[in-house]
Every structure is written in C-alpha cells, then in structure tokens.
Motif scaffolding. Sequence first.
Motif, PDB file in Angstrom:
ATOM      1  N   ARG A  68     -12.277   2.321  -7.364  1.00 32.67           N
ATOM      2  CA  ARG A  68     -10.989   1.778  -7.882  1.00 32.67           C
ATOM      3  C   ARG A  68     -11.503   2.334  -9.524  1.00 32.67           C
ATOM      4  O   ARG A  68     -12.471   2.045  -9.485  1.00 32.67           O
ATOM      5  N   ASN A 128       2.987   5.102  -6.905  1.00 32.91           N
ATOM      6  CA  ASN A 128       3.466   5.760  -5.845  1.00 32.91           C
ATOM      7  C   ASN A 128       4.963   6.880  -6.491  1.00 32.91           C
ATOM      8  O   ASN A 128       4.936   7.656  -5.801  1.00 32.91           O
ATOM      9  N   ASN A 156     -10.731   2.999  -0.074  1.00 27.58           N
ATOM     10  CA  ASN A 156      -9.672   2.805  -0.699  1.00 27.58           C
ATOM     11  C   ASN A 156      -8.052   3.059  -0.131  1.00 27.58           C
ATOM     12  O   ASN A 156      -8.071   3.171   1.129  1.00 27.58           O
ATOM     13  N   PRO A 157      -7.145   1.633  -0.295  1.00 24.84           N
ATOM     14  CA  PRO A 157      -7.271   1.598  -1.874  1.00 24.84           C
ATOM     15  C   PRO A 157      -7.530   0.351  -1.619  1.00 24.84           C
ATOM     16  O   PRO A 157      -7.864  -0.543  -2.992  1.00 24.84           O
ATOM     17  N   THR A 158      -7.868  -0.166  -0.751  1.00 25.93           N
ATOM     18  CA  THR A 158      -8.296  -2.195  -0.482  1.00 25.93           C
ATOM     19  C   THR A 158      -9.734  -1.493  -0.057  1.00 25.93           C
ATOM     20  O   THR A 158      -9.851  -1.583   0.904  1.00 25.93           O
TER      21      THR A 158
END
Length: 390
Positions: free
Chosen positions: A306, A4, A284-286
């Motif tokens: 991912r 990030n 996304n992201p998990t």
Amino acid sequence: MDINKESLDLHYQLRGKIEVVSRKPIKTREDLSLCYTPGVAEPCRVIAADYEKSFELTRRSNLVAVITDGTAVLGLGDIGPAAGMPVMEGKCALFKEFGGVDAFPLCVDTKDVDKLVETIYLISKSFGGINLEDIAAPRCFEVERRLKELCDIPVFHDDQHGTAIVVAAALLNAIKVTGKTMGKVKIVINGAGAAGLAIGSLLISMGFGNIVMCDINGIICEGDENLNPWQQEISKVSNLNHEKGKLADALKGADIFIGVSRPGLVTAEMVSAMNSGIVLAMANPTPEIMPDEAKKGGAVVVGTGRSDFPNQINNVLVFPGIFKGALAVRAKGITEGMKRRAAYALAALVPEDQLSAENIIPSALDKSVAEAVAKAVADEAIETGYARIK
C-alpha cells in the motif's frame, strides 16, 4: 477521499487512460506519401528481406504487449478479460510514464492454455516484448514457459518476476537495517501461487538462506503428494530442515515473513515468535497483518503493498526498467541473472546513510528507478550474450 468513487469518476471522464498518438504529423501530400503509400512500400521490402530490420523500421523496438485472460485480476479474481481492461490500461500508462516504453493492452477471451499461447505467439511479431499479467496459477506457469520457447522476444510474467525482484531488493536493505546475515536467515513465504513461488525461487538463487513455503494447507515439504508440479520443484530446494505444520509453526524463529496471500492471516502473537522479524505483508488492499499490529508483535521492519504506509513494495519499481533495458539491447529473453542484477540495482538506489526501518526501498513515484534497473538488465544481457545489439 473515497478512492473507489474518485477512480470510477475519472474512468468515466477519460474513457480510457491511454491513446495512440502519431509520431509524424500528416499535413501534406508528401507526408502522406512518406508515411503511407507509396513510400511505405520501401520499408516493407527491407523488412521482408531482413526480419531484424522490423525492430529498426517500426515501433516494435519500444512496444510491449500487456496481456491478460482476466482470471486473476488485481485481487479481484476471475472477473473476465473485459473487466480486466482498466488494469491493463493502467499498466500501459505506467510503462510509458515511468519507463518511456510504449505498451498496448490485450485481453484474450479464453482459459484454454493452448489457445492463449497460440494467440499470443501469433501476434508476437507486432511487439518487442510480452508482459503477461493477471493470469491465474498454475496455468500462468505453463503459458509463460511455452511462450519463452516459441517467441523470439522477451516474455515476462510481472505478477511472478516483478514481485520477486522488488521483494528481493527490499530484503537486501532490510537485512542491512536489522543486522541480519545474508545466507543465514529463515524466510517464511505464505502463498505458493505465481508470486510466492517466483519470490522463493529468486531468493534461493540469490542465496538469502532457508526458504520455507506455506500454502493454505500449511508448510510445503518435499514428498507431499498434494503439491502441484511447480510446488514440488521448489520443495526440493526449500524447507531445508523439513519442517511441518501450519503458518504459525513456520514463523517460530523466522527472521522474515513475506505474505502474498490473504488478509488477516498473521497475528501480533505470531510475529512475536519471530527473531526480531522483517514483515512484508503484501496482500492487497488489506495485508496479512497491519503494520501497527506487526510492530506490536516486535517486527523491526514492515512493508506492505500500500501507498499509505512506509516501504511500499510495488512492481512499478521493476517492470518499466526491466523492459526498457531488454528492449534497448534487443535481449533474447529475461534471465535469472537479469532479475538478480535488477534487484541489486534497485536496492542500491537507497543510499546506506539513508537506510532505516521505514526506508528500505525507493518511492514508487521515483522516475529515476527505471533507468537504473534498465542499465542493470542491459549490462547483464550484453555480458552474458543475450543482447542482439550493444
């Protein structure tokens, strides 16, 4: 690496990931006269007399508008059109890098369907195609439907159809790896928004088997009065056994799970109730379940959205090629046949002797993909009469 922070630093440094570059250097008076006045009047006159010449005498033949209203941006939700601009720029960069297609980002500041449709339609003569992006459901369905009726160029909502195509391609190969039978699998899709409904529709049209859709309330079944019109439509051709219950109930005996919903909704125990499952957990992201947990539950093939796990299910494998092929033959639109053919072409890029549980889809960085997808789309357009040129 803090991705990030690194990305933010890069964006501050670049101040935009794309730029406009002149295809003709202007260094002399003659150059100026040819590219602008007085010479430019002649192509203007030719286009005024024959609209189709606008595709030959301007860049619109290879130019796509990437358009959002900022209401469903990359897992961040309704953050507004200005905040969606980095994503739209990124999409344009991918169009160019992977498909050789020029693209321009447009962020429209309205949530009104009528205004959004009118705005896009009124600027459509500047482009060869429209890529809708990050528009919240169910509004996105109406926007796309109406634009397809109004515009004389391809309109494609990538969150819906790009996702559906790459998922279909992955499943074609995952079924081979697991020895399952096309047409006889039970597929559970969790998330009945833009992506989920498009995935379900495409898999049904391709004859994968029994599709069971789930949303936040559980299994979608025909006759449920709480469904929106698009969910009602798919309920008529899905959930063939009229199952009811929650996601955990749907997964019992299922062959495939597809997640386009929220993190952490699936447990290893739920996967263990599946039939040697294929798990594509793409939140996304998990993801809905992490790959190690899915495998602990007995999943044979696992994919996510991912890049740090095998089998990345990524739309970049689809949209550059879709538009490259459609623009090449000046297709009137993107048809269901083109989507199906693109999925088969994408799946075929993984040779059968290289198929494995961790290799069911080409790499997102494979630049040969767009050409194969483009050929499939162009061939389908020509064969079905949707191409204006050959």
